[in-house]
Scaffold this active site. Sequence first.
Site, short mmCIF file in Angstrom:
data_model
loop_
_atom_site.label_atom_id
_atom_site.label_comp_id
_atom_site.label_asym_id
_atom_site.label_seq_id
_atom_site.Cartn_x
_atom_site.Cartn_y
_atom_site.Cartn_z
N LYS A 180 0.87 -1.18 0.00
CA LYS A 180 0.00 0.00 0.00
C LYS A 180 0.90 1.22 0.00
O LYS A 180 2.04 1.17 0.47
CB LYS A 180 -0.94 0.01 1.20
CG LYS A 180 -0.32 0.23 2.55
CD LYS A 180 -0.03 1.65 2.93
CE LYS A 180 -1.22 2.55 2.73
NZ LYS A 180 -0.81 3.97 3.06
N THR A 191 10.72 2.43 2.71
CA THR A 191 9.60 2.26 1.79
C THR A 191 8.28 2.54 2.48
O THR A 191 8.24 2.92 3.64
CB THR A 191 9.57 0.82 1.22
OG1 THR A 191 8.41 0.68 0.42
CG2 THR A 191 9.50 -0.20 2.34
N ASN A 408 -4.96 16.08 -0.18
CA ASN A 408 -4.09 16.36 0.95
C ASN A 408 -4.47 17.61 1.73
O ASN A 408 -3.95 17.85 2.81
CB ASN A 408 -2.63 16.46 0.49
CG ASN A 408 -2.09 15.08 0.21
OD1 ASN A 408 -2.02 14.25 1.10
ND2 ASN A 408 -1.76 14.82 -1.04
N THR A 413 -9.26 16.68 8.66
CA THR A 413 -10.40 17.46 9.19
C THR A 413 -11.69 17.15 8.46
O THR A 413 -11.69 16.49 7.45
CB THR A 413 -10.11 18.96 9.09
OG1 THR A 413 -9.73 19.25 7.75
CG2 THR A 413 -9.04 19.35 10.05
#
Lengths: 413, 413
Positions: A180, A191, A408, A413
Amino acid sequence: MADWQVIEGNITAPKGFKAAGITAGLKPSGSPDLSLIYSETEAIAAGVFTTSQVRAACVDYCRQRLQAKASARAILVNSGQANAGTGKQGWDDAVESAQLLAQGLNISPESILLASTGVIGQRIKMEQLRQGITPLIQSLAPNGGDKAARAIMTTDLVPKTIALETEIDGRPVRMGGIAKGSGMIHPNMATMLAFVTCDAAVSTALWQQMLSRATQKTFNQVTVDGDTSTNDSLFALANGESRTAAITEMGPNAEKLEAMLTAVCQHLAKAIARDGEGATCLMEIQVTGAPDDQSARAVARTIAGSSLVKSAVFGRDPNWGRIAGAAGRAGVKFDQNNLLIKLGNYVLMDQGQPLEFDRPGASNYLKQAASGAYLEQDTVLIQVDLGTGSGQGTAWGCDLSYDYVRINADYTT
Amino acid sequence: MADWQVIEGNITAPKGFKAAGITAGLKPSGSPDLSLIYSETEAIAAGVFTTSQVRAACVDYCRQRLQAKASARAILVNSGQANAGTGKQGWDDAVESAQLLAQGLNISPESILLASTGVIGQRIKMEQLRQGITPLIQSLAPNGGDKAARAIMTTDLVPKTIALETEIDGRPVRMGGIAKGSGMIHPNMATMLAFVTCDAAVSTALWQQMLSRATQKTFNQVTVDGDTSTNDSLFALANGESRTAAITEMGPNAEKLEAMLTAVCQHLAKAIARDGEGATCLMEIQVTGAPDDQSARAVARTIAGSSLVKSAVFGRDPNWGRIAGAAGRAGVKFDQNNLLIKLGNYVLMDQGQPLEFDRPGASNYLKQAASGAYLEQDTVLIQVDLGTGSGQGTAWGCDLSYDYVRINADYTT
């Protein structure tokens, strides 16, 4: 020709591995968030971790574990909370998680490895984790790898999996991987999260060396946004269940195994780059003619990580000047009068001189590259020759889109 | 208290300087694109340049010029074409530009400095430049600094200027500066385009040292998008027209002059960061408690350059985890258990432990910071203490918005 073939499946393709992925309630979204990778016998374990000074509790925990004993039976992965920047309490949570899983599996806590991904600064929701351990173990299945791959995802759009098979001494040897990662990915650090399983028999020291070398050429060459996670971890387990003779030193069998390991890591690394937050295509940067391989990799990484190059690719703009500019600031010495830059089949610069080129054609190349089949024909190829030596290296990245900012700008929030 | 005052004007505030800015037709937009800074007498000249391996012709040209003779009478600046990656022809164009201006001004070509900004890989439109030299010289004026400041702009939204005055030995000494830069700005390299004039009398060696030190603390601490230009250049001229005694070694007068030079550079550096492509606010990162000042500056730069921190600030999201994450990967050793992070007056983390904090309040701080008066109250302050030593340093950057992507996705096409 590659010495292996792609087969169905993933981390549960090699013999003796099971996996599971469930929804334990760690993520507010209700998506799967707890994974388990399990080997029926004690497996050789190698790990590569983030080099950041700010690390998740699980990273410090696993580094210590592997230094004490380079083997494992199980890896527990939670998504939702990174458990990084959580101080003493975060460490205690990690220890408790390993103990709970060990009890449930009836094995030693020293055979457990841990990984976390999610919001930095948030502790794991321990109440949900405690209640999730039993159903997680009950879900373990010989074909559970896909569920495990899904439960480690955060902002990832697709699960990332692969399985390969080769023959060693006439017997089939399999290797599988899941990963992932999307956002907070940067080269020169360990990584994102990636897990490799293998049923080969190999010595501890050799396995760790192979993993470290493979990481250098693959995961460390992936960049999405220049940030490195506090949680980056890569684990590789080899349980010997293929019943081949143990590989204890370099030679044809070891080379075959390392090539397969590198191929698994490269596939996962490219899949992570392609799935970069907001990305519309994969960028592959091939650098040749560098003083040495390390320099070539550095130049490739710098180009792959340049916000201006990434924005230009998103705009389908064959702006070779930004490629040259990024190459120039990579910290590698070369004579700009030898520089060659190619975009697909279009030579944009040769001997340091900009060439007249078919600008609409090059822009079309970018448009088509981005509209091809996922991870097959959606790759923008940029080739740079520094004209200095014989060093070569490749890096992967993705373009920079409006969606990167959107994703991002409102994650917590 | 600062030992100087802000005065009206810019590079033409010091005695003996004139400047001009005209539209020569280099930019397709028809905006002003050719600037000239002129000293009536030969001035001491210091320069700091990009460290990139791919450099504009003017950078190599000026570096050689200043090594041969550290003084100058005039600086010619074109915007529109960067003249970088233009090979032999680009070099010839630079040489011809200097010769043309020298003829027009009736001075030696060795008293000419050059700077270019614009699209990499494009030669200067020499026909337009040739025709522009005479009207440019005719436009020279004692109050021409503002026009010069406008004609060096590319994607800049506002011109960047400042002038300061102090007293040395009872006589007024003035210093002025102009700069451009937005996009392709990165720390640890020289700088974008900036020009400082001064009427102090100072020795060549001392002036260059002062400029190099000031650059380290100011221009090298600015980051917008991690890319470094092929054209970054900073020039400082001192012509002695204030008729003060020559400053030839460090002492109270030299310290006063260096402090003023640092203040001019800091103002311009902050103005460049604030004007970062697509930025909605300035970010100031103050790092303390580092092993040394250099380490502190590195950590500050890494935070200021983090795409994830920049996106969070754009989203008005007090995501301290990303700040901690960026600090951790700056290559500076520290114990994460000593980490302190403040956003405005909100303490988000102390002793490496995340604190409960007023999240809506912190988010409001970000909202208000971004809506204040330009370069006065639009600064988001992030303070980080590493708890390790006494090193300190500051860096400046801006947030990452949708507009950054928009501006950079279609710059050449």
